[in-house]
Write an enzyme that holds these catalytic residues in place. Structure first.
Site, PDB file in Angstrom:
ATOM      1  N   TYR A  34      45.255  49.869  39.687  1.00  0.00           N
ATOM      2  CA  TYR A  34      45.225  49.153  40.967  1.00  0.00           C
ATOM      3  C   TYR A  34      45.490  47.670  40.753  1.00  0.00           C
ATOM      4  O   TYR A  34      45.569  47.189  39.612  1.00  0.00           O
ATOM      5  CB  TYR A  34      43.889  49.370  41.680  1.00  0.00           C
ATOM      6  CG  TYR A  34      42.716  48.601  41.102  1.00  0.00           C
ATOM      7  CD1 TYR A  34      42.140  48.981  39.895  1.00  0.00           C
ATOM      8  CD2 TYR A  34      42.197  47.491  41.767  1.00  0.00           C
ATOM      9  CE1 TYR A  34      41.063  48.282  39.376  1.00  0.00           C
ATOM     10  CE2 TYR A  34      41.121  46.789  41.250  1.00  0.00           C
ATOM     11  CZ  TYR A  34      40.558  47.178  40.055  1.00  0.00           C
ATOM     12  OH  TYR A  34      39.516  46.477  39.528  1.00  0.00           O
ATOM     13  N   LYS A 148      44.446  47.751  34.272  1.00  0.00           N
ATOM     14  CA  LYS A 148      43.605  47.651  35.476  1.00  0.00           C
ATOM     15  C   LYS A 148      43.390  49.058  36.039  1.00  0.00           C
ATOM     16  O   LYS A 148      43.983  49.461  37.044  1.00  0.00           O
ATOM     17  CB  LYS A 148      44.249  46.693  36.491  1.00  0.00           C
ATOM     18  CG  LYS A 148      43.233  46.122  37.466  1.00  0.00           C
ATOM     19  CD  LYS A 148      43.705  44.838  38.067  1.00  0.00           C
ATOM     20  CE  LYS A 148      42.834  44.341  39.200  1.00  0.00           C
ATOM     21  NZ  LYS A 148      41.434  44.125  38.860  1.00  0.00           N
ATOM     22  N   GLU A 180      34.173  39.553  29.290  1.00  0.00           N
ATOM     23  CA  GLU A 180      34.488  39.043  30.630  1.00  0.00           C
ATOM     24  C   GLU A 180      33.399  39.479  31.578  1.00  0.00           C
ATOM     25  O   GLU A 180      32.397  40.068  31.154  1.00  0.00           O
ATOM     26  CB  GLU A 180      35.862  39.557  31.076  1.00  0.00           C
ATOM     27  CG  GLU A 180      35.967  41.076  31.114  1.00  0.00           C
ATOM     28  CD  GLU A 180      37.358  41.596  31.462  1.00  0.00           C
ATOM     29  OE1 GLU A 180      38.161  40.856  32.041  1.00  0.00           O
ATOM     30  OE2 GLU A 180      37.622  42.768  31.136  1.00  0.00           O
ATOM     31  N   LEU A 204      40.842  42.108  30.807  1.00  0.00           N
ATOM     32  CA  LEU A 204      41.965  42.128  31.735  1.00  0.00           C
ATOM     33  C   LEU A 204      42.642  40.756  31.700  1.00  0.00           C
ATOM     34  O   LEU A 204      41.951  39.735  31.749  1.00  0.00           O
ATOM     35  CB  LEU A 204      41.447  42.403  33.149  1.00  0.00           C
ATOM     36  CG  LEU A 204      42.559  42.596  34.175  1.00  0.00           C
ATOM     37  CD1 LEU A 204      43.139  43.996  34.059  1.00  0.00           C
ATOM     38  CD2 LEU A 204      42.050  42.350  35.582  1.00  0.00           C
TER      39      LEU A 204
HETATM   40  N1  PMP Z   1      38.364  41.005  34.697  1.00  0.00           N
HETATM   41  C1  PMP Z   1      38.114  42.110  35.431  1.00  0.00           C
HETATM   42  C2  PMP Z   1      37.453  43.269  34.766  1.00  0.00           C
HETATM   43  C3  PMP Z   1      38.462  42.151  36.797  1.00  0.00           C
HETATM   44  O1  PMP Z   1      38.228  43.246  37.516  1.00  0.00           O
HETATM   45  C4  PMP Z   1      39.053  41.008  37.378  1.00  0.00           C
HETATM   46  C5  PMP Z   1      39.393  41.017  38.853  1.00  0.00           C
HETATM   47  N2  PMP Z   1      40.681  41.504  39.116  1.00  0.00           N
HETATM   48  C6  PMP Z   1      39.297  39.882  36.571  1.00  0.00           C
HETATM   49  C7  PMP Z   1      38.937  39.909  35.239  1.00  0.00           C
HETATM   50  C8  PMP Z   1      39.956  38.649  37.137  1.00  0.00           C
HETATM   51  O2  PMP Z   1      41.325  38.894  37.333  1.00  0.00           O
HETATM   52  P1  PMP Z   1      42.141  38.154  38.460  1.00  0.00           P
HETATM   53  O3  PMP Z   1      42.008  36.700  38.241  1.00  0.00           O
HETATM   54  O4  PMP Z   1      43.534  38.657  38.266  1.00  0.00           O
HETATM   55  O5  PMP Z   1      41.562  38.596  39.778  1.00  0.00           O
END
Ligand code: PMP
Length: 281
Positions: A34, A148, A180, A204
């Site tokens: 996603y 993701k 994270e 991610l």
């Molecule tokens: N890490 C994880 C596990 C996430 O789900 C997200 C949210 N998408 C992020 C980091 C931050 O990514 P982004 O800045 O692309 O939203």
């Protein structure tokens, strides 16, 4: 009432409409990926980067998108236009499709399912102003967190544990190091240096992370991409998280211990301002 629309395989639906067959693989196996994208004033923020990450996620789990990623861009752009909500967020899921339950991939006659929701965004203003509390939590996820994936069970369990403790997010710790958040990228500030873990299979590749690294470069803020130990996290002068939904969010306590003064830090506040400037362009 929230303003929103839903989309599944070519059809716009109400969010509570029964639209997904029971043998949808996303539902039965979490067999999909996603993306989440913010629209500000009718414009997709870093849309190219989100589409690129989505493409990489589908390739990583061997979902073949006929026509590549371009049709997905059209679905998103059309959905946002149709919803008529200039400040919204889009969740888009791609699964391996609808097929009789079997661990093995279905044949090529089964096409991936694409579903999407577009919803009005209510910015997290109070949290951004005051900062948020977080907990630390063991990182119990799999070895390919750069994908993701729809499989979010460990993230959900850790996030709920944080909420049960009255906190906004859980910082995931693996072998004594920060990976994270359950839904966010982690940063600390030591003196005048901003530090974030390097990209690896364990995190991610956050799109907001790219934005913040850019901002640091342009503003001449010192930045290091390196591992952050749990001790360093607790001794940091400032800590913040980044994500599409939370933008740059100050963290003011970890496991009930104050971060720095217990107020959003100065460098964090500068980055928040520069982020707003960047996304308002
Ligand atoms: N890490 C994880 C596990 C996430 O789900 C997200 C949210 N998408 C992020 C980091 C931050 O990514 P982004 O800045 O692309 O939203």
């Amino acid at each position: 009432m929230t303003v929103s629309i839903g989309y599944i395989n070519g059809k716009y639906v109400e969010l509570d409409e029964l639209a997904i067959p029971i043998e949808e693989r996303g539902h039965q196996f979490g067999d999909g990926v996603y993306e989440v994208i913010r629209y500000y004033d009718g414009k997709g923020f870093m849309l190219e980067e989100h589409l690129e990450r989505l493409k990489e996620s589908t390739e990583a789990i061997r979902i073949n998108l006929e026509g590549g990623i371009e049709p997905i861009r059209s679905i998103i752009e059309e959905g946002v236009k149709k919803a008529g909500i200039p400040d919204c967020y889009v969740y888009l899921q791609i699964t391996r499709g609808i097929a009789e339950r079997n661990h093995l991939f279905p044949g090529s006659e089964v096409k991936p399912s694409i579903s999407m929701t577009v919803k009005k965004m209510v910015p997290r203003k109070k949290e951004a102003e005051e900062g948020v509390g977080v907990i630390t939590h063991p990182d119990e996820r799999w070895a390919n967190c750069y994908i993701k994936s729809l499989n979010l069970l460990p993230n959900i369990l850790a996030k709920q544990t944080a909420a049960d403790a009255g906190c906004f997010e859980a910082i995931l710790i693996k072998d004594n190091y920060v990976t994270e958040g359950t839904q966010s990228t982690m940063f600390i500030v030591e003196g005048v240096t901003v530090v974030t873990p390097p990209l690896s299979k364990q995190i991610l590749p956050g799109i907001t992370r790219i934005a913040v690294l850019d901002i640091c470069k342009i503003a001449g803020i010192k930045l290091e991409e390196r591992e952050i130990s749990k001790e360093e996290l607790f001794n940091a002068d400032e800590v913040f998280l980044t994500s599409t939904m939370s933008e740059v969010m100050p963290i003011t306590s970890i496991d009930n211990q104050k971060v720095g003064t217990g107020e959003p830090g100065n460098i964090t506040k500068v980055l928040m301002e520069l982020f707003v400037a960047k996304r308002s362009k």
